[in-house]
Write an enzyme that holds these catalytic residues in place. Structure first.
Site, short mmCIF file in Angstrom:
data_model
loop_
_atom_site.label_atom_id
_atom_site.label_comp_id
_atom_site.label_asym_id
_atom_site.label_seq_id
_atom_site.Cartn_x
_atom_site.Cartn_y
_atom_site.Cartn_z
N ARG A 1 0.86 -1.20 0.00
CA ARG A 1 0.00 0.00 0.00
C ARG A 1 0.88 1.24 0.00
O ARG A 1 2.07 1.15 0.36
CB ARG A 1 -0.93 -0.02 1.22
CG ARG A 1 -0.24 0.01 2.56
CD ARG A 1 -1.21 -0.23 3.69
NE ARG A 1 -1.49 -1.65 3.85
CZ ARG A 1 -0.73 -2.48 4.59
NH1 ARG A 1 0.34 -2.03 5.21
NH2 ARG A 1 -1.04 -3.75 4.71
N ALA B 1 17.77 -7.97 0.74
CA ALA B 1 16.60 -8.50 1.47
C ALA B 1 16.83 -9.98 1.79
O ALA B 1 17.43 -10.30 2.82
CB ALA B 1 15.35 -8.27 0.64
N ARG B 2 16.37 -10.85 0.91
CA ARG B 2 16.64 -12.28 1.07
C ARG B 2 16.89 -12.85 -0.32
O ARG B 2 16.22 -12.48 -1.29
CB ARG B 2 15.44 -13.01 1.70
CG ARG B 2 15.32 -12.84 3.20
CD ARG B 2 16.46 -13.54 3.96
NE ARG B 2 16.31 -13.44 5.40
CZ ARG B 2 16.87 -12.48 6.16
NH1 ARG B 2 17.61 -11.54 5.61
NH2 ARG B 2 16.69 -12.49 7.47
N GLU C 1 22.11 -19.56 0.20
CA GLU C 1 23.19 -19.13 1.08
C GLU C 1 23.69 -20.27 1.96
O GLU C 1 22.85 -20.98 2.50
CB GLU C 1 22.64 -18.02 1.98
CG GLU C 1 23.54 -16.83 2.09
CD GLU C 1 22.81 -15.65 2.70
OE1 GLU C 1 22.01 -15.01 2.00
OE2 GLU C 1 23.03 -15.42 3.87
N HIS D 1 26.36 -11.35 3.01
CA HIS D 1 25.26 -11.05 3.96
C HIS D 1 25.75 -10.18 5.13
O HIS D 1 25.73 -10.59 6.28
CB HIS D 1 24.63 -12.36 4.48
CG HIS D 1 23.22 -12.17 4.97
ND1 HIS D 1 22.25 -13.14 4.89
CD2 HIS D 1 22.61 -11.10 5.55
CE1 HIS D 1 21.11 -12.68 5.40
NE2 HIS D 1 21.32 -11.44 5.82
N GLY E 1 24.51 -7.01 5.74
CA GLY E 1 23.57 -5.90 5.95
C GLY E 1 23.61 -5.30 7.35
O GLY E 1 23.68 -4.09 7.51
C1 GLV Z 1 19.39 -9.93 8.47
O1 GLV Z 1 19.45 -10.39 7.38
C2 GLV Z 1 18.18 -9.77 9.22
O2 GLV Z 1 17.11 -10.18 8.75
O3 GLV Z 1 18.25 -9.26 10.34
#
Ligand code: GLV
Length: 326
Positions: free
Chosen positions: A185, A244-245, A274, A292, A294
């Site tokens: 949204r 993200a993933r 992964e 990974h 992040g």
């Molecule tokens: C990292 O990938 C998280 O989801 O915190």
């Protein structure tokens, strides 16, 4: 400790920053932790969770029905040390009356920083340049050497406009990018106004963005959200960023699309299987691959561990969770 204080068993499935562990230990609960940086094996985990009141989980551990049942009916909560919770079978938790929590908010900036870093690395060919220097090949400044793409006036398309997407939009705007987003949204009008962000369908976003960055949760609905058709519809000068993933992107389709020149490059912090990385990505100069990272700052990981511990303690104290899932 008051007479009504219920001491519990907390199983921590992996090594977490000490302040998080100290919070749990300081509350006098029995804390069983895995102190090795390599992930605990499944069999060991199944043994350790027996009798747990709370499981503090890392995203490398699958928290499914088998594990919940191995813990036993006294299990009250699973507290993930991550914002993404695709490692947890949330419906299986609900069926057993187990509360699931995650760590939203505390990793927003760190993850948006990494996404912005990938935007810069891909568009300005930074990893490629670094590899050139390290190769010890001779090089010289050149007018046409390793030219990249400028961000000023370019459009960033955000797939998912939650906290991390919004934080990346703020960063990108300060670099002179314009913002489009697709989301379930439209966002709060105050945020849309601040960022001058245009609400688009995913198809419109893919067709009109110079950089597409993914910020949606992973679920059956977002599995391979970016597949062959979506990659084909991107501009062939555009870049794809994924913090993200991994399985949100069909990695084999991404390799094929890069091969065909359907997009200009990709910056990936997460991977479909992964820690495996599709072999077709490994030798490409037009992709940037990082493992990974992040939320990987000392401050952020500490905040994540302490938030997960606060969730565990609140639940053990019979209070509501601080940051429940869903
Ligand atoms: C990292 O990938 C998280 O989801 O915190």
């Amino acid at each position: 400790m008051s007479a009504t204080h219920q001491l519990g068993k907390v199983v921590v499935t992996g090594k977490i920053p000490q302040p998080g562990l100290d919070l749990l230990i300081g509350a006098d609960h029995t804390v069983v932790s895995w102190d090795d940086e390599t992930a605990i094996g499944r069999d060991e985990l199944l043994r350790r969770v027996v009798g747990a009141d709370v499981i503090v989980s890392l995203l490398t551990e699958k928290i499914d029905a088998e594990l919940l049942d191995a813990a036993g009916p006294q299990l009250r909560a699973v507290c993930n040390v991550a914002v993404g919770y695709n490692n947890i079978d949330v419906p299986a938790c609900r069926e057993r009356g187990v509360i699931a929590t995650n760590t939203p908010g505390v990793l927003t900036d760190a993850t948006a920083d990494i996404a912005m870093a990938l935007v810069l690395m891909t568009t300005r060919r930074l990893a490629e340049g670094e590899r050139l220097i390290r190769s010890r090949e001779p090089w010289q400044w050149g007018m046409f050497m390793m030219l990249g793409t400028g961000l000023q006036g370019a459009r960033l398309g955000l797939v998912g406009m939650g906290q991390i997407g919004t934080a990346l939009a703020r960063r990108a705007k300060s670099f002179g990018m314009t913002i489009g987003y697709s989301n379930r949204r439209p966002v709060d009008p105050a945020i849309a106004d601040e960022l001058d962000a245009e609400y688009l369908s995913l198809d419109e976003l893919l067709a009109t963005s110079d950089v597409v960055s993914l910020h949606c949760p992973y679920s059956p609905e977002t599995h391979h959200l970016i597949g062959p058709a979506q990659l084909t519809s991107m501009r062939n000068t555009a870049f794809l960023i994924n913090t993200a993933r991994g399985p949100v992107v069909d990695e084999a389709a991404l390799v094929a699309a890069l091969e065909r020149g359907e997009l200009a490059g990709a910056g990936l912090d997460v991977f479909e299987k992964e820690p495996e990385v599709h072999h077709g990505l490994l030798d490409r100069d037009d992709v940037v691959l990082i493992p990974h990272l992040g939320s990987a700052t000392v401050e952020t990981r500490t905040a994540m561990a302490t938030l997960a511990a606060r969730n565990a303690l609140a639940i053990l104290a019979g209070q509501g969770p601080v940051t429940p899932i869903g």
